[in-house]
Design a protein around this motif. Structure first.
Motif, PDB file in Angstrom:
ATOM      1  N   ILE A 185      25.416 -59.707 -34.741  1.00 55.68           N
ATOM      2  CA  ILE A 185      25.953 -60.766 -33.858  1.00 55.68           C
ATOM      3  C   ILE A 185      26.776 -60.683 -33.035  1.00 55.68           C
ATOM      4  O   ILE A 185      27.134 -61.007 -32.002  1.00 55.68           O
ATOM      5  CB  ILE A 185      25.855 -62.021 -34.824  1.00 55.68           C
ATOM      6  N   THR A 186      27.846 -59.570 -33.587  1.00 57.66           N
ATOM      7  CA  THR A 186      28.922 -59.309 -32.946  1.00 57.66           C
ATOM      8  C   THR A 186      28.785 -58.724 -31.600  1.00 57.66           C
ATOM      9  O   THR A 186      29.466 -58.817 -30.561  1.00 57.66           O
ATOM     10  CB  THR A 186      29.804 -58.462 -33.781  1.00 57.66           C
ATOM     11  N   ASP A 187      27.602 -57.765 -31.564  1.00 60.64           N
ATOM     12  CA  ASP A 187      27.167 -56.985 -30.089  1.00 60.64           C
ATOM     13  C   ASP A 187      26.862 -57.981 -29.346  1.00 60.64           C
ATOM     14  O   ASP A 187      27.088 -57.941 -28.042  1.00 60.64           O
ATOM     15  CB  ASP A 187      26.099 -56.078 -30.589  1.00 60.64           C
ATOM     16  N   LYS A 188      26.069 -59.168 -29.796  1.00 63.64           N
ATOM     17  CA  LYS A 188      25.499 -60.013 -28.918  1.00 63.64           C
ATOM     18  C   LYS A 188      26.646 -61.019 -28.414  1.00 63.64           C
ATOM     19  O   LYS A 188      26.579 -61.241 -27.328  1.00 63.64           O
ATOM     20  CB  LYS A 188      24.444 -61.011 -29.548  1.00 63.64           C
ATOM     21  N   LEU A 189      27.482 -61.416 -28.955  1.00 64.61           N
ATOM     22  CA  LEU A 189      28.612 -61.989 -28.609  1.00 64.61           C
ATOM     23  C   LEU A 189      29.622 -61.539 -27.867  1.00 64.61           C
ATOM     24  O   LEU A 189      30.049 -62.038 -26.904  1.00 64.61           O
ATOM     25  CB  LEU A 189      29.364 -62.782 -29.850  1.00 64.61           C
ATOM     26  N   ASP A 190      29.674 -60.084 -28.107  1.00 61.76           N
ATOM     27  CA  ASP A 190      30.532 -59.339 -27.474  1.00 61.76           C
ATOM     28  C   ASP A 190      30.106 -59.193 -25.802  1.00 61.76           C
ATOM     29  O   ASP A 190      30.916 -59.249 -24.788  1.00 61.76           O
ATOM     30  CB  ASP A 190      30.874 -58.148 -27.885  1.00 61.76           C
ATOM     31  N   MET A 191      28.902 -58.789 -25.850  1.00 63.42           N
ATOM     32  CA  MET A 191      28.055 -58.763 -24.433  1.00 63.42           C
ATOM     33  C   MET A 191      28.091 -60.201 -23.735  1.00 63.42           C
ATOM     34  O   MET A 191      28.192 -60.290 -22.421  1.00 63.42           O
ATOM     35  CB  MET A 191      26.709 -58.033 -24.567  1.00 63.42           C
ATOM     36  N   GLN A 192      27.776 -61.261 -24.329  1.00 63.92           N
ATOM     37  CA  GLN A 192      27.550 -62.637 -23.951  1.00 63.92           C
ATOM     38  C   GLN A 192      29.338 -62.699 -23.217  1.00 63.92           C
ATOM     39  O   GLN A 192      28.981 -63.183 -22.121  1.00 63.92           O
ATOM     40  CB  GLN A 192      27.074 -63.759 -24.850  1.00 63.92           C
ATOM     41  N   ALA A 193      30.120 -62.642 -23.936  1.00 65.53           N
ATOM     42  CA  ALA A 193      31.432 -62.821 -23.453  1.00 65.53           C
ATOM     43  C   ALA A 193      31.697 -62.098 -22.138  1.00 65.53           C
ATOM     44  O   ALA A 193      32.391 -62.636 -21.190  1.00 65.53           O
ATOM     45  CB  ALA A 193      32.506 -62.578 -24.574  1.00 65.53           C
ATOM     46  N   ARG A 194      31.185 -60.789 -22.342  1.00 62.81           N
ATOM     47  CA  ARG A 194      31.529 -59.911 -21.188  1.00 62.81           C
ATOM     48  C   ARG A 194      30.768 -60.527 -19.716  1.00 62.81           C
ATOM     49  O   ARG A 194      31.228 -60.384 -18.691  1.00 62.81           O
ATOM     50  CB  ARG A 194      31.244 -58.461 -21.294  1.00 62.81           C
ATOM     51  N   VAL A 195      29.477 -60.733 -20.000  1.00 65.36           N
ATOM     52  CA  VAL A 195      28.654 -61.554 -18.805  1.00 65.36           C
ATOM     53  C   VAL A 195      29.375 -62.700 -18.288  1.00 65.36           C
ATOM     54  O   VAL A 195      29.287 -62.680 -17.202  1.00 65.36           O
ATOM     55  CB  VAL A 195      27.114 -61.629 -19.272  1.00 65.36           C
ATOM     56  N   ASP A 196      29.770 -63.479 -19.345  1.00 66.84           N
ATOM     57  CA  ASP A 196      30.464 -64.742 -18.652  1.00 66.84           C
ATOM     58  C   ASP A 196      31.705 -64.281 -18.042  1.00 66.84           C
ATOM     59  O   ASP A 196      31.812 -64.972 -16.908  1.00 66.84           O
ATOM     60  CB  ASP A 196      30.583 -65.646 -19.813  1.00 66.84           C
ATOM     61  N   PHE A 197      32.564 -63.348 -18.449  1.00 70.75           N
ATOM     62  CA  PHE A 197      33.787 -63.138 -17.769  1.00 70.75           C
ATOM     63  C   PHE A 197      33.319 -62.562 -16.408  1.00 70.75           C
ATOM     64  O   PHE A 197      33.677 -62.690 -15.477  1.00 70.75           O
ATOM     65  CB  PHE A 197      34.514 -61.870 -18.567  1.00 70.75           C
TER      66      PHE A 197
END
Length: 469
Positions: A185-197
């Motif tokens: 889940i951490t990989d998914k959240l990290d990538m989601q945060a990067r996409v949003d940023f």
């Protein structure tokens, strides 16, 4: 290792997608040619209000010099008078016409204030002309800065979009893996945060593109919507080879701002001499000719012609102390102008030295940033290979991608800073002209680049493919 296989395939697919996006068209039509710096420079010379104001003031100063010179030349005037007279007394009543014609010429033989005003006007003319040249040079530097700011804004938008697309593909695949309980889940959240940023950055980047284009439109007086020529990848940017002292010597001799301040000091000195000239006598020669049939008290008289030559001397004795006070004030103005010229001289030396040293260091910085970009590309490939062996996770690969895009930004910024400093160096050295702009324009591509700014994205080779078991 089987659990890592989908993640590896995801990263490989993302990199291949970026590579496909960077493949440009094979042919280039005439409509795709980009607007270069030289074209904008030619427009700015005709449209930039600062440049137009500067040269208008220079022309005005030239006319004022001619006006001051005219006061030294002979002053000629003609007069004509015609009158009808009714004259009555106790015994007679007469009606008659009187006519008078005259021509006069006055030439100053000695008039120190008028002569010094003319000398001052010459210095003011030179000052305004040099200020116009300095304004053009300053406007050219400003144009170059705005041009490369606009290029940097275009670069930032392209890089953010490319990074966001690659990261979004990674996120989609990690989400699928997470749904199958094959990713953290951490990989998914990290990538989601990067996409949003990156999505937020893209909004800001689009706005900066519009803002930077408006800054160019402010100079040329029209919307600038054409693609801009960018720095070519096949040219070597080289620092000036002449020694620093040579640039400083040339700047002191030819810098238009310094020459304008020196002309201002000369004008102030001439103003002092003009003020002191009010204490001097003035000598004038006058010639006049008159034809008249008018006698005393408008009486009718036989026509008479008279010719007069006179030599007049005017000697000022006392003006209430106003002349002396004005001279003292002019002395202070002269001192201020001389100190201003010295301040400008020091500024020219400082700015020339700063621009020279910065240009020299910028070349080394460009070389270092090229090496950093090469290392970042290799690091991206190494991270993907390591990912295939399960040594690193997807976030590590994502960080490697971020480092590569950062290296691209740093390289482009160092190139733009170098070229801008060359403009500054030529501006302070007094040789920023059309030739300087054309020399820099050779470094720009005549057509828009089809790949990402900074060069091609690192490709994934066969060595990065996952090992199957």
């Amino acid at each position: 290792m089987l659990r890592l296989l989908p993640g590896v395939l995801m990263c490989v697919a993302a990199w291949q997608a970026v590579a496909v996006e960077n493949q440009g068209p094979k042919g280039v039509s005439a409509s795709t040619y980009a607007l270069d710096l030289a074209g904008l420079y030619r427009e700015a010379r005709l449209e930039d209000p600062r440049v137009l104001i500067g040269y208008a003031k220079a022309r005005s100063a030239a006319e004022k010099q001619r006006e001051a010179f005219g006061q030294l030349l002979p002053q000629v005037s003609a007069n004509a008078n015609s009158s009808r007279v009714l004259r009555k007394n106790e015994t007679a009543r007469d009606i008659y016409n009187n006519e008078t014609y005259s021509l006069s010429l006055t030439q100053y033989l000695y008039n120190k204030p008028a002569w010094e005003r003319y000398q001052k006007s010459k210095s003011v003319k030179a000052q305004q002309g040099q200020q116009a040249e300095d304004t053009l040079a300053e406007a050219t530097v400003d144009l170059a800065k705005r041009y490369f700011v606009a290029l940097a804004a275009d670069d930032e938008l392209a890089l953010v979009q490319a990074e966001r697309r690659a990261t979004q593909k990674n996120l989609d695949r990690v989400s699928m893996m997470f749904d199958r309980q094959m990713a953290k889940i951490t990989d998914k959240l990290d990538m989601q945060a990067r996409v949003d940023f990156l999505a937020a950055q893209e909004v800001d980047a689009r706005n900066q593109v519009q803002v930077s284009r408006e800054a160019l439109a402010d100079i040329v007086g029209r919307p600038v919507n054409e693609p801009l020529s960018r720095v070519r990848n096949d040219v070597a940017l080289q620092a000036p080879t002449r020694p620093l002292q040579s640039w400083i010597t040339q700047a002191i001799e030819t810098n238009p701002m310094l020459k304008a301040s020196q002309s201002g000091a000369e004008a102030a000195n001439a103003a002092v001499r003009e003020g002191k000239g009010e204490h001097y006598p003035q000598l004038a020669l006058s010639l006049s000719a008159q034809q008249s049939d008018q006698g005393y008290d408008n009486t009718q008289a036989p026509r008479s012609d008279s010719y007069v030559a006179s030599l007049g001397v005017k000697i000022p004795l006392y003006s209430g102390g106003s002349t002396s006070a004005r001279v003292r004030g002019l002395y202070d103005d002269q001192l201020a102008a001389e100190e201003q010229a010295e301040g400008v001289r020091r500024q020219v030396v400082k700015e020339t030295t700063t621009a020279y040293l910065t240009a020299q260091s910028s070349v080394e910085k460009i070389r270092a940033n090229r090496n950093a970009l090469s290392s970042a590309q290799k690091s991206s490939l190494a991270a993907q290979k390591a990912f295939s062996f399960g040594v690193v996770n997807a976030v590590d690969v994502l960080n490697a991608v971020q480092n590569e895009f950062k290296a691209r930004r740093d390289l482009l910024k160092s190139q733009y800073d170098f070229i801008t400093n060359l403009f500054l160096l030529n501006r302070w050295a007094g040789e920023l002209n059309q030739d300087s702009v054309d020399h820099v324009n050779v470094w720009l591509s005549p057509v828009p680049e089809t790949s990402l700014p900074g060069g091609d994205v690192a490709q994934v080779d066969s060595a990065a493919e996952p090992r199957r078991r």
